[in-house]
Design a protein around this motif. Structure first.
Motif, PDB file in Angstrom:
ATOM      1  N   ASP A  90       0.792  -1.229   0.000  1.00  0.00           N
ATOM      2  CA  ASP A  90       0.000   0.000   0.000  1.00  0.00           C
ATOM      3  C   ASP A  90       0.824   1.278   0.000  1.00  0.00           C
ATOM      4  O   ASP A  90       0.342   2.317  -0.461  1.00  0.00           O
ATOM      5  CB  ASP A  90      -0.911   0.019   1.234  1.00  0.00           C
ATOM      6  N   VAL A  91       2.015   1.210   0.550  1.00  0.00           N
ATOM      7  CA  VAL A  91       2.834   2.413   0.716  1.00  0.00           C
ATOM      8  C   VAL A  91       4.264   2.080   0.309  1.00  0.00           C
ATOM      9  O   VAL A  91       4.821   1.065   0.747  1.00  0.00           O
ATOM     10  CB  VAL A  91       2.820   2.899   2.180  1.00  0.00           C
ATOM     11  N   VAL A  92       4.858   2.948  -0.502  1.00  0.00           N
ATOM     12  CA  VAL A  92       6.275   2.828  -0.852  1.00  0.00           C
ATOM     13  C   VAL A  92       6.942   4.179  -0.627  1.00  0.00           C
ATOM     14  O   VAL A  92       6.444   5.210  -1.101  1.00  0.00           O
ATOM     15  CB  VAL A  92       6.475   2.389  -2.312  1.00  0.00           C
ATOM     16  N   VAL A  93       8.053   4.162   0.106  1.00  0.00           N
ATOM     17  CA  VAL A  93       8.857   5.367   0.295  1.00  0.00           C
ATOM     18  C   VAL A  93      10.274   5.049  -0.169  1.00  0.00           C
ATOM     19  O   VAL A  93      10.869   4.061   0.275  1.00  0.00           O
ATOM     20  CB  VAL A  93       8.877   5.821   1.766  1.00  0.00           C
ATOM     21  N   HIS A  94      10.812   5.883  -1.044  1.00  0.00           N
ATOM     22  CA  HIS A  94      12.169   5.684  -1.570  1.00  0.00           C
ATOM     23  C   HIS A  94      13.102   6.722  -0.962  1.00  0.00           C
ATOM     24  O   HIS A  94      12.886   7.930  -1.135  1.00  0.00           O
ATOM     25  CB  HIS A  94      12.176   5.801  -3.087  1.00  0.00           C
ATOM     26  N   VAL A  95      14.144   6.259  -0.268  1.00  0.00           N
ATOM     27  CA  VAL A  95      15.046   7.149   0.455  1.00  0.00           C
ATOM     28  C   VAL A  95      16.445   7.259  -0.157  1.00  0.00           C
ATOM     29  O   VAL A  95      17.038   8.335  -0.120  1.00  0.00           O
ATOM     30  CB  VAL A  95      15.157   6.699   1.936  1.00  0.00           C
ATOM     31  N   PRO A  96      17.040   6.205  -0.713  1.00  0.00           N
ATOM     32  CA  PRO A  96      18.471   6.233  -1.050  1.00  0.00           C
ATOM     33  C   PRO A  96      18.871   7.404  -1.942  1.00  0.00           C
ATOM     34  O   PRO A  96      18.099   7.883  -2.770  1.00  0.00           O
ATOM     35  CB  PRO A  96      18.682   4.910  -1.800  1.00  0.00           C
ATOM     36  N   GLY A  97      20.099   7.836  -1.766  1.00  0.00           N
ATOM     37  CA  GLY A  97      20.633   8.910  -2.587  1.00  0.00           C
ATOM     38  C   GLY A  97      22.103   9.108  -2.284  1.00  0.00           C
ATOM     39  O   GLY A  97      22.673   8.469  -1.402  1.00  0.00           O
ATOM     40  N   ALA A  98      22.729   9.993  -3.040  1.00  0.00           N
ATOM     41  CA  ALA A  98      24.143  10.307  -2.854  1.00  0.00           C
ATOM     42  C   ALA A  98      24.361  11.773  -3.169  1.00  0.00           C
ATOM     43  O   ALA A  98      23.649  12.359  -3.986  1.00  0.00           O
ATOM     44  CB  ALA A  98      25.012   9.439  -3.760  1.00  0.00           C
ATOM     45  N   VAL A  99      25.354  12.358  -2.522  1.00  0.00           N
ATOM     46  CA  VAL A  99      25.730  13.750  -2.763  1.00  0.00           C
ATOM     47  C   VAL A  99      27.207  13.801  -3.156  1.00  0.00           C
ATOM     48  O   VAL A  99      28.042  13.175  -2.503  1.00  0.00           O
ATOM     49  CB  VAL A  99      25.521  14.633  -1.513  1.00  0.00           C
ATOM     50  N   ILE A 100      27.515  14.510  -4.216  1.00  0.00           N
ATOM     51  CA  ILE A 100      28.892  14.868  -4.557  1.00  0.00           C
ATOM     52  C   ILE A 100      28.915  16.377  -4.737  1.00  0.00           C
ATOM     53  O   ILE A 100      28.166  16.924  -5.551  1.00  0.00           O
ATOM     54  CB  ILE A 100      29.385  14.155  -5.829  1.00  0.00           C
ATOM     55  N   LYS A 101      29.741  17.026  -3.976  1.00  0.00           N
ATOM     56  CA  LYS A 101      29.793  18.487  -3.959  1.00  0.00           C
ATOM     57  C   LYS A 101      31.009  18.952  -4.753  1.00  0.00           C
ATOM     58  O   LYS A 101      32.126  19.009  -4.239  1.00  0.00           O
ATOM     59  CB  LYS A 101      29.865  18.978  -2.509  1.00  0.00           C
ATOM     60  N   LYS A 102      30.789  19.232  -6.039  1.00  0.00           N
ATOM     61  CA  LYS A 102      31.862  19.707  -6.914  1.00  0.00           C
ATOM     62  C   LYS A 102      31.278  20.629  -7.977  1.00  0.00           C
ATOM     63  O   LYS A 102      30.144  20.427  -8.413  1.00  0.00           O
ATOM     64  CB  LYS A 102      32.549  18.549  -7.644  1.00  0.00           C
ATOM     65  N   PRO A 103      32.055  21.603  -8.444  1.00  0.00           N
ATOM     66  CA  PRO A 103      31.627  22.356  -9.627  1.00  0.00           C
ATOM     67  C   PRO A 103      31.511  21.429 -10.833  1.00  0.00           C
ATOM     68  O   PRO A 103      32.187  20.393 -10.905  1.00  0.00           O
ATOM     69  CB  PRO A 103      32.747  23.382  -9.827  1.00  0.00           C
ATOM     70  N   ILE A 104      30.692  21.798 -11.797  1.00  0.00           N
ATOM     71  CA  ILE A 104      30.475  20.952 -12.962  1.00  0.00           C
ATOM     72  C   ILE A 104      31.795  20.642 -13.675  1.00  0.00           C
ATOM     73  O   ILE A 104      32.019  19.509 -14.122  1.00  0.00           O
ATOM     74  CB  ILE A 104      29.472  21.614 -13.926  1.00  0.00           C
ATOM     75  N   ALA A 105      32.687  21.603 -13.766  1.00  0.00           N
ATOM     76  CA  ALA A 105      33.956  21.392 -14.468  1.00  0.00           C
ATOM     77  C   ALA A 105      34.815  20.315 -13.813  1.00  0.00           C
ATOM     78  O   ALA A 105      35.696  19.743 -14.478  1.00  0.00           O
ATOM     79  CB  ALA A 105      34.733  22.699 -14.561  1.00  0.00           C
ATOM     80  N   GLU A 106      34.566  20.038 -12.547  1.00  0.00           N
ATOM     81  CA  GLU A 106      35.381  19.057 -11.827  1.00  0.00           C
ATOM     82  C   GLU A 106      34.703  17.694 -11.685  1.00  0.00           C
ATOM     83  O   GLU A 106      35.310  16.755 -11.177  1.00  0.00           O
ATOM     84  CB  GLU A 106      35.735  19.600 -10.444  1.00  0.00           C
ATOM     85  N   ILE A 107      33.465  17.583 -12.135  1.00  0.00           N
ATOM     86  CA  ILE A 107      32.755  16.309 -12.051  1.00  0.00           C
ATOM     87  C   ILE A 107      33.360  15.327 -13.055  1.00  0.00           C
ATOM     88  O   ILE A 107      33.461  15.621 -14.248  1.00  0.00           O
ATOM     89  CB  ILE A 107      31.258  16.504 -12.327  1.00  0.00           C
ATOM     90  N   THR A 108      33.759  14.163 -12.567  1.00  0.00           N
ATOM     91  CA  THR A 108      34.294  13.128 -13.450  1.00  0.00           C
ATOM     92  C   THR A 108      33.164  12.268 -14.003  1.00  0.00           C
ATOM     93  O   THR A 108      32.024  12.320 -13.523  1.00  0.00           O
ATOM     94  CB  THR A 108      35.266  12.221 -12.692  1.00  0.00           C
TER      95      THR A 108
END
Length: 248
Positions: free
Chosen positions: A88-106
């Motif tokens: 009856d109920v679904v809650v989705h929690v997982p996630g990740a954070v990477i804190k970088k400017p776009i130019a530094e994202i690999t």
């Protein structure tokens, strides 16, 4: 005193063993639902959370499952329905954070964010669309940063913004069955997930930016999710609820 308005209902909290997920699982348990939590790796933490859920006089179980793997998500949902007869109920929690400017994202950074934030939410939403009972509830955690999309959080917030668009589409597709689909977007929250992406100095600065001079807590967010999965929010769907203490 929390009303037990979810008695007789079965809830699945994906990523429900720790931090925000555990707080949400406990909120749902307080409301009387049978609760299944899924987790990816920490058996001891899952067992600890399970014991806490059982103090609320509900049936509860923990299932090891990786939300970034399609087959495992399908097996998780099929198993819940097979064992409990409904979902009856679904809650989705997982996630990740990477804190970088776009130019530094690999490339690896980008794939990690998409896997944890976008792909995992899609797998869960698709499975929920197939398995939720009529008048069911789906809630996914997003982020308030999708509203600002600035600084070193741009790619992270973009991966969450995609989820918010899927929420709106699914709400329209499933509305005829009485199923609501919503997102909850916290601001910075003082738990180990947020701490892992921030320095003590940046956490202190974020707290000073808050009108309440503190970061959010899992206990601030869980009741918002609890309301959305209850009967009183049956006319709320396709929305992103920004629970951030007016920080943004």
């Amino acid at each position: 005193m929390t009303t037990r308005d979810l008695e007789g209902r079965v809830a699945l909290v994906v990523g429900g063993s720790r931090n925000m997920g555990a707080a949400i699982a406990e909120e749902v348990a307080k409301r009387g639902a049978t609760v299944v939590i899924s987790y990816s790796s920490d058996d001891a933490m899952a067992a600890k959370t399970l014991r806490q859920l059982e103090t609320h006089r509900v049936a509860a179980e923990a299932v090891r499952s990786d939300a970034t793997r399609s087959a495992e998500v399908t097996a998780l949902f099929d198993g819940v329905v097979a064992r409990h007869g409904r979902l009856d109920v679904v809650v989705h929690v997982p996630g990740a954070v990477i804190k970088k400017p776009i130019a530094e994202i690999t490339d690896e950074d980008f794939e990690h964010l998409v896997d944890r934030n976008t792909r995992s939410a899609f797998y869960t939403l698709r499975a929920a669309a197939r398995r939720l009972a009529d008048d069911g509830r789906y809630v996914v955690l997003s982020t308030t940063l999708t509203a600002v999309m600035t600084g070193p959080y741009g790619v992270y917030s973009g991966s969450k913004a995609a989820v918010e668009r899927m929420v709106l589409a699914a709400a329209k597709e499933l509305g005829a069955r009485g199923i609501t689909v919503n997102a909850v977007a916290p601001g910075p929250v003082d738990d180990s997930f947020y701490q892992g992406a921030e320095t003590p100095e940046s956490m202190a600065a974020a707290a000073q930016h808050s009108p309440r001079a503190r970061l959010g807590r899992p206990a601030d967010i869980a009741p918002v999710v609890g309301w959305l999965v209850g009967a009183d929010a049956s006319w709320v769907s396709g929305q992103t609820v920004r629970a951030n203490g007016a920080m943004f």
